[in-house]
Design a protein around this motif. Structure first.
Motif, PDB file in Angstrom:
ATOM      1  N   ALA A  35       0.902  -1.171   0.111  1.00 37.97           N
ATOM      2  CA  ALA A  35      -0.063  -0.139  -0.142  1.00 37.97           C
ATOM      3  C   ALA A  35       0.812   1.263   0.096  1.00 37.97           C
ATOM      4  CB  ALA A  35      -0.902   0.019   1.154  1.00 37.97           C
ATOM      5  N   VAL A  36       1.913   1.422   0.908  1.00 37.36           N
ATOM      6  CA  VAL A  36       2.708   2.405   0.914  1.00 37.36           C
ATOM      7  C   VAL A  36       3.669   2.822  -0.421  1.00 37.36           C
ATOM      8  CG1 VAL A  36       4.861   3.387   2.004  1.00 37.36           C
ATOM      9  CG2 VAL A  36       2.940   2.441   3.375  1.00 37.36           C
ATOM     10  N   THR A  37       4.175   1.550  -1.006  1.00 37.59           N
ATOM     11  CA  THR A  37       4.871   1.767  -2.051  1.00 37.59           C
ATOM     12  C   THR A  37       4.166   2.089  -3.532  1.00 37.59           C
ATOM     13  OG1 THR A  37       5.110  -0.532  -2.576  1.00 37.59           O
ATOM     14  CG2 THR A  37       6.892   0.121  -1.305  1.00 37.59           C
ATOM     15  N   SER A  38       2.991   1.405  -3.835  1.00 36.66           N
ATOM     16  CA  SER A  38       2.349   1.683  -4.692  1.00 36.66           C
ATOM     17  C   SER A  38       1.293   2.771  -4.610  1.00 36.66           C
ATOM     18  CB  SER A  38       1.213   0.242  -5.071  1.00 36.66           C
ATOM     19  OG  SER A  38       1.849  -0.835  -5.637  1.00 36.66           O
ATOM     20  N   GLY A  39       0.917   3.189  -3.373  1.00 38.73           N
ATOM     21  CA  GLY A  39       0.323   4.464  -3.394  1.00 38.73           C
ATOM     22  C   GLY A  39       1.119   5.474  -3.535  1.00 38.73           C
ATOM     23  N   MET A  40       2.436   5.706  -2.872  1.00 36.72           N
ATOM     24  CA  MET A  40       3.027   6.626  -3.194  1.00 36.72           C
ATOM     25  C   MET A  40       3.611   6.591  -4.688  1.00 36.72           C
ATOM     26  SD  MET A  40       4.247   8.364  -0.502  1.00 36.72           S
ATOM     27  CE  MET A  40       5.718   8.958  -0.659  1.00 36.72           C
ATOM     28  N   ARG A  41       3.724   5.528  -5.259  1.00 34.51           N
ATOM     29  CA  ARG A  41       3.965   5.649  -6.947  1.00 34.51           C
ATOM     30  C   ARG A  41       2.876   5.997  -7.524  1.00 34.51           C
ATOM     31  NH1 ARG A  41       8.438   5.561  -9.066  1.00 34.51           N
ATOM     32  NH2 ARG A  41       9.228   3.880  -7.738  1.00 34.51           N
TER      33      ARG A  41
END
Length: 866
Positions: A35-41
């Motif tokens: 969630a953090v990585t894809s959300g930030m991306r």
């Protein structure tokens, strides 16, 4: 392996509830990383799309210093330069467009009506490259894709009464050229001051303007890792004057730095989320270590070998890690998809999956499961059966906690040493792969003494609040500091994600807003605005302040500054302004000098600010002198600053004000308006920047526009709020999405930790049964668990805030080194308060089912440990 499986199966299936809770904790920790990585991306992709929509993808361009056409063969040379990803030729020329009518339309009352015509500035583009560079945003229709197509601006479309699908003619000497209107792009209509600008394929424009084989500009897109300004300085050595290579608007305004900063944020968030996953999983795996040791002691007593018990624990950890990891990846993607749907109006790029984050999540789940299982495995392999059976009778020792605290301080010291190398690249990689893990390990260990400290302060209060026997809560926490402290440490990492992400996000958005700081509105008048007309504009309703800006040509006395003697320009454009209010209303980037030293000198009337080209072309910077004017009006001025109006560059591009500000002109100087009047006897302004009353809507601005026209005939009002609104949209949306991702990650982590708490409750059922057997009521048991969860949550908030602020401080340094952003270190109080509430509430709710089951179980079942 077959000998290990019975022990592993007994551990996994013998307590299905606890196993399910641990798998849930791993799945939630894995989903946290995704969630953090894809959300930030996703947020980063939308930021890039928004900036590209407004400013195009051009990083640099090659132009003629005096806007003359040059040989198109230069394009092939530019494409061969190192660092060039793409390059496209551009051709500017004036053409006359005509919208032919059919016979019925041409005849009006027996007379022949002339077909609508418009003489426009045309930008010739290469259709195969236009979709990449995106130098205009299409409002209706599509972009130019082939020869014979044209995209109109709204002003030209209105004057020609044309729309997509209509056929136009380019009027010229000889046979007209027919073109098809395929689109209309977004552009504010400013009236007579704005020159119409259309886009057409380059080949057609070259034929119409008789400029075959010529270009007036080359748009360049550079490789991602290329530093644009340094690259331009290096490439400039390959070009002969008067050819220039210069950064494009996106670079000059600093918006490219926001993209670089967002990429850096994603990398850092990925590592932090990975560490959070590892902490939650490892804590979950070790939370029932005492119960596991007791059961392993029994197994040892009936003949199990050390090797069998060790291998079985490793197998259990692997099974839980793999199962939870596989379940967590789609869960994290589903959360990002939900956020993307909620913000679908703003996230134009859609969901951006980050495979690096998913891979790290799976690696983190598996490795943390293995590492978490190693602790009970090593203990089981070393402990004797008798010692394992009596493990609960052992008093907790303070020595391991002291050693852990010393180790934590040592880890922080090693992290600090990693800041000393002079090379920024060395510092960065030391921080990512050394400093980040060390900081997390340090604060993870410090969470144990922090939990004990919080317990000492809050336990008496909570014991009174939950009506618990005095000393029960504090004593319970003191007997299991590692279990509760490590659980608080797992939750701490998620808190740090919220604090660091929001702190750096607030700082980046504040810098973005500051970078495009300029007026709320503009008034233009080609014939100039007298003092009386300026006063009438100031007196208009909803105008709270009005700043005049004038310009006049001045001769440079003495040496030739630009070009070749006898061939280059001998004049400069002098921009008159009032220094203090102008600098309050506008953002200038200072390459040399500073506002504090320059403003007093400007107000004294013997100093000027100059554009960077004075410094680049002739080395004239702060301390150099220029003599301006001619004859009796000649005066000498000292340069007190070299500046670029970076924020105004968006306005100059959108509103066509470049000729007023001359931000990228080689002949621009800024002078105090009083000095202009004293030395050159003029005070007329050609533009006024307006500060408007807050909260004006489009209808009120339309009323103001009409009032400007009535007060000063010939003057045109234009709103700067549209541009500011664009920036607010970018900044607000990215901040909202990243905050939502961080809060969602925090909630996921709290649920995961709640699962760990529930697993701990499951492992302590015999303890609770004995407590009830000696007279403790169900209310006492529930109050004890709630009190432990609250103490753990508060400890996590304190440790997480300290870690998050440290990470944010490091982020500020990294953004300065790698993105060139000088950001403020911000404490995000409101998100921290909201996040704190989420931590406490979600942790309690996640533990609630286990607490309810605990309250419903009879004493005999609890004592039996079933």
């Amino acid at each position: 392996m077959r000998a290990l499986w019975p022990f592993a199966r007994r551990s996994l299936l013998g307590r299905r509830g606890r196993t399910a809770l641990l798998v849930a904790a791993v799945a939630l920790a894995t989903s946290l990383v995704v969630a953090v990585t894809s959300g930030m991306r996703t947020a980063q992709a939308s930021l890039e799309a928004s900036i590209a929509r407004a400013m195009g993808e051009t990083d640099a361009r090659v132009v003629h210093r005096y806007a003359e056409p040059f040989d198109a063969a230069l394009l092939d040379e530019v494409r061969s330069w190192p660092g060039v990803q793409r390059a496209a030729g551009r051709l500017l020329a004036s053409i006359t467009l005509e919208h032919p009518r059919d016979d019925s339309e041409q005849r009006t009352n027996g007379a022949t009506a002339r077909a609508p015509r418009a003489t426009v500035q045309a930008r010739g583009i290469m259709p195969n490259e236009d979709a990449f560079f995106r130098e205009v945003e299409i409002e209706e229709g599509r972009r130019v894709e082939r020869a014979g197509e044209v995209v109109l601006d709204p002003q030209t479309a209105k004057s020609l009464d044309a729309k997509p699908g209509n056929r136009l003619r380019i009027v010229r000497f000889g046979k007209p050229i027919e073109v098809e209107v395929v689109g209309i792009y977004k552009r504010p209509i400013l009236g007579a001051l704005q020159r119409p600008l259309v886009e057409i394929d380059l080949a057609t424009l070259a034929e119409a303007s008789k400029r075959s084989g010529k270009l007036t500009g080359i748009s360049i897109a550079l490789a991602d890792e290329t530093a644009t300004e340094a690259w331009c300085e290096e490439r400039a050595k390959l070009l002969r004057d008067p050819m220039l290579v210069e950064p494009a608007e996106r670079v000059r305004t600093g918006l490219d730095k926001q993209v670089a900063a967002s990429e850096l944020s994603t990398l850092i968030a990925t590592m932090i989320a990975f560490l959070s996953c590892a902490a939650i999983v490892a804590t979950g795996m070790t939370t029932a270590v005492l119960e596991e040791l007791r059961e392993m002691g029994v197994a040892r007593a009936i003949g199990a070998s050390r090797k069998q018990l060790f291998g079985a624990q490793v197998l259990v950890g692997s099974a839980i890690g793999i199962t939870g990891g596989v379940l967590g990846v789609p869960l994290g993607l589903g959360l990002v998809a939900i956020l993307a749907w909620i913000y679908r109006d703003f996230l134009s790029a859609g969901v951006a999956f980050d495979p690096r984050g998913a891979l790290l999540a799976l690696i983190g789940a598996l490795s943390a499961g293995l590492l978490g299982a190693l602790f009970p495995a090593f203990r089981a392999a070393r402990i004797s059966p008798l010692e394992a059976l009596a493990i609960r009778a052992r008093e907790p020792s303070a020595r391991p906690i002291v050693l852990a605290s010393i180790a934590a301080v040592g880890a922080i010291g090693i992290w600090a040493l990693g800041l000393l190398p002079p090379s920024r690249d060395t510092r960065f990689w030391l921080y990512i792969f050394g400093g980040l893990p060390l900081l997390h390990i340090a604060w993870f260990l410090l969470s144990i003494p922090v939990t004990l400290g919080v317990s000492a302060l809050l336990s008496p209060v909570l014991e009174r609040a939950f009506v618990l026997p005095r000393g029960l809560l504090g004593g319970s926490i003191a007997r299991m500091p590692w279990r509760l402290g490590c659980t608080a440490g797992a939750l701490m990492v998620a808190v740090s994600i919220l604090v660091s992400t929001r702190s750096n996000g607030d700082a980046i958005i504040r810098d973005l807003r500051e970078r495009v700081r300029f007026a709320d509105g503009f008034v233009f008048c080609t014939s100039g605005l007298s003092k009386d007309e300026q006063a009438r504009i100031r007196a208009l309703p909803n105008v709270t302040d009005a700043l005049p800006v004038g310009y006049l040509p001045l001769k440079i006395a003495g040496d030739q500054v630009f070009g070749v003697e006898g061939l280059g320009p001998t004049n400069v454009v002098c921009v008159g302004f009032e220094p203090r209010p102008f600098l309050e209303m506008n953002r200038l980037d200072w390459l040399e000098g500073s506002p504090e030293t320059a403003i007093p000198r400007l107000e004294s009337g013997d100093a000027i600010l100059v554009a960077p080209e004075f410094l680049i072309a002739r080395g004239l910077g702060v301390g150099s002198k220029l003599r301006l004017g001619s004859g009796a009006n000649e005066a000498e001025f000292e340069i007190v600053g070299v500046v670029t109006a970076a924020g105004l560059d968006i306005a100059t591009q959108t509103f066509g004000m470049r000729q007023i500000y001359m931000e990228q002109a080689v002949s621009c100087v800024f002078m105090d308006f009083a000095a202009v009047e004293r030395h050159f006897d003029t005070r007329d302004a050609y533009i006024m920047q307006l500060r408007l009353a807050p909260g004006l809507d489009d209808a009120q601005e339309k009323v103001l526009s009409d009032a400007v026209s009535d007060a000063v005939p010939g003057a045109v009002f234009s709103s700067g709020r549209a541009i500011r609104g664009f920036v607010e949209e970018i900044g607000g949306t990215v901040l909202a999405v990243t905050s939502a991702v961080a809060l969602a990650a925090l909630a996921l982590a709290a649920i995961g930790v709640g699962s760990v708490v529930a697993a701990g409750i499951s492992a302590r059922t015999r303890e609770f049964g004995i407590l009830r057997a000696v007279g403790g009521s169900t209310r006492v048991l529930v109050g004890l668990v709630l009190g432990e969860t609250l103490v753990m949550s508060v400890a996590a908030l304190l440790s997480g805030t300290a870690l998050g602020l440290t990470l944010a401080w490091m982020g500020v340094a990294l953004y300065r080194d790698f993105a060139g952003l000088r950001l403020a270190w911000i404490v995000p109080w409101m998100p921290l308060l909201v996040g704190g509430g989420i931590v406490v509430v979600v942790a309690l709710l996640a533990a609630a089912p286990a607490i309810v089951r605990l309250a419903r179980k009879p004493t005999r079942e609890l004592v039996a440990g079933a």
